[in-house]
Enzyme design. Structure first.
Site, short mmCIF file in Angstrom:
data_model
loop_
_atom_site.label_atom_id
_atom_site.label_comp_id
_atom_site.label_asym_id
_atom_site.label_seq_id
_atom_site.Cartn_x
_atom_site.Cartn_y
_atom_site.Cartn_z
N ASP A 39 72.43 -14.28 10.30
CA ASP A 39 72.46 -13.75 8.94
C ASP A 39 73.41 -14.54 8.04
OD1 ASP A 39 74.70 -12.89 10.34
OD2 ASP A 39 74.40 -10.75 9.95
N ASP A 71 80.27 -17.48 8.49
CA ASP A 71 81.55 -17.07 7.91
C ASP A 71 82.66 -17.96 8.49
OD1 ASP A 71 83.56 -15.69 6.62
OD2 ASP A 71 83.49 -13.97 7.96
N GLY A 128 82.60 -19.34 11.32
CA GLY A 128 81.97 -20.40 12.11
C GLY A 128 82.11 -20.19 13.61
N THR A 135 81.00 -17.70 15.65
CA THR A 135 79.78 -17.27 16.35
C THR A 135 78.83 -18.45 16.55
OG1 THR A 135 79.97 -15.13 15.25
CG2 THR A 135 77.84 -15.65 16.23
N ASP A 145 75.85 -5.36 8.14
CA ASP A 145 76.40 -4.00 8.20
C ASP A 145 77.88 -3.95 7.85
OD1 ASP A 145 77.38 -5.26 10.65
OD2 ASP A 145 78.01 -3.24 11.20
N ARG A 190 72.53 -1.64 6.93
CA ARG A 190 71.62 -2.72 7.36
C ARG A 190 70.25 -2.59 6.70
NH1 ARG A 190 74.14 -5.50 11.55
NH2 ARG A 190 75.25 -4.26 13.09
#
Ligand code: IMP
Ligand code: MG
Length: 186
Positions: free
Chosen positions: A109, A112, A114, A116, A170, A176
């Site tokens: 999605d 941010d 980085g 993940t 979320d 979501r």
């Protein structure tokens, strides 16, 4: 009480996602044609949605893609509970370990810190896939830099460094199902 303010409308998202799906498909077909020209066999495309946030984006993206593909979701989380800053990637359990020779597209999605996508890129690249790409809907501008710089091949929208919800994203498990991407004002 928290309020939400629309940042990216459902119409903008739909146009962006379908254009991205077409672009990804074009690139995958060109890659396949090049492999066939070299006498290499047909390689499957494995799409890896990063759940739970990429659920809605991936569901729309695959319907704009007209290449044969299979789906191997992974579940990772870095914003547990009500946190609005990254707590580091937790629960990287059961990541696929058999991607050798496959053409992999990770779908998330938002980029941010980085962490993940950095983790997934490293873990998957180490398995020797035929190709490895990342598609994100949102890219948060980080004036002070990311924890980890990650190459991303397909990115939908650049947004300011604010906490957003909707279209799969979320806060504490909620929002979501909002059809637009909205800023969360706590
Ligand atoms: P990173 O590891 O810090 O890049 O964070 C990536 C993950 O954190 C994303 O896949 C999202 O699930 C979540 N995340 C990051 N920013 C936001 C946000 O603004 N709203 C909701 N979830 C977010
Ligand atoms: Mg996520």
């Amino acid at each position: 009480m928290a309020t939400t303010k629309v940042l990216i409308s459902r119409e903008q998202i739909a146009a962006c996602v379908s254009a991205m799906g077409e672009r990804v498909s074009r690139d995958l077909r060109a890659e396949q044609a090049a492999a066939v020209a070299r006498g290499e066999p047909l390689q499957p495309v494995t799409l890896v949605p990063v759940l739970t946030g990429a659920l809605v984006f991936a569901a729309d993206l695959i319907r704009s893609m007209d290449v044969p593909l299979s789906i191997r979701p992974v579940t990772l989380s870095s914003y547990p509970g009500a946190s609005t800053t990254s707590q580091g990637v937790t629960s990287p359990h059961s990541l696929p370990g058999d991607l050798k020779g496959q053409r992999v597209l990770i779908v998330d999605d938002i980029l941010d810190s980085g962490q993940t996508l950095g983790l997934l890129r490293r873990v998957f690249a180490a398995q020797g896939p035929a190709s490895l790409r990342i598609a994100v809907l949102l890219n948060k501008r980080k004036p002070r830099g990311r924890t980890e710089e990650v190459p991303v091949e397909y990115s939908g929208f650049d947004i300011d460094d604010r906490f957003v919800v909707g279209y799969g994203l979320d806060h504490d498990g909620l929002y979501r199902n909002l059809p637009d991407v909205s800023e969360l004002i706590l």
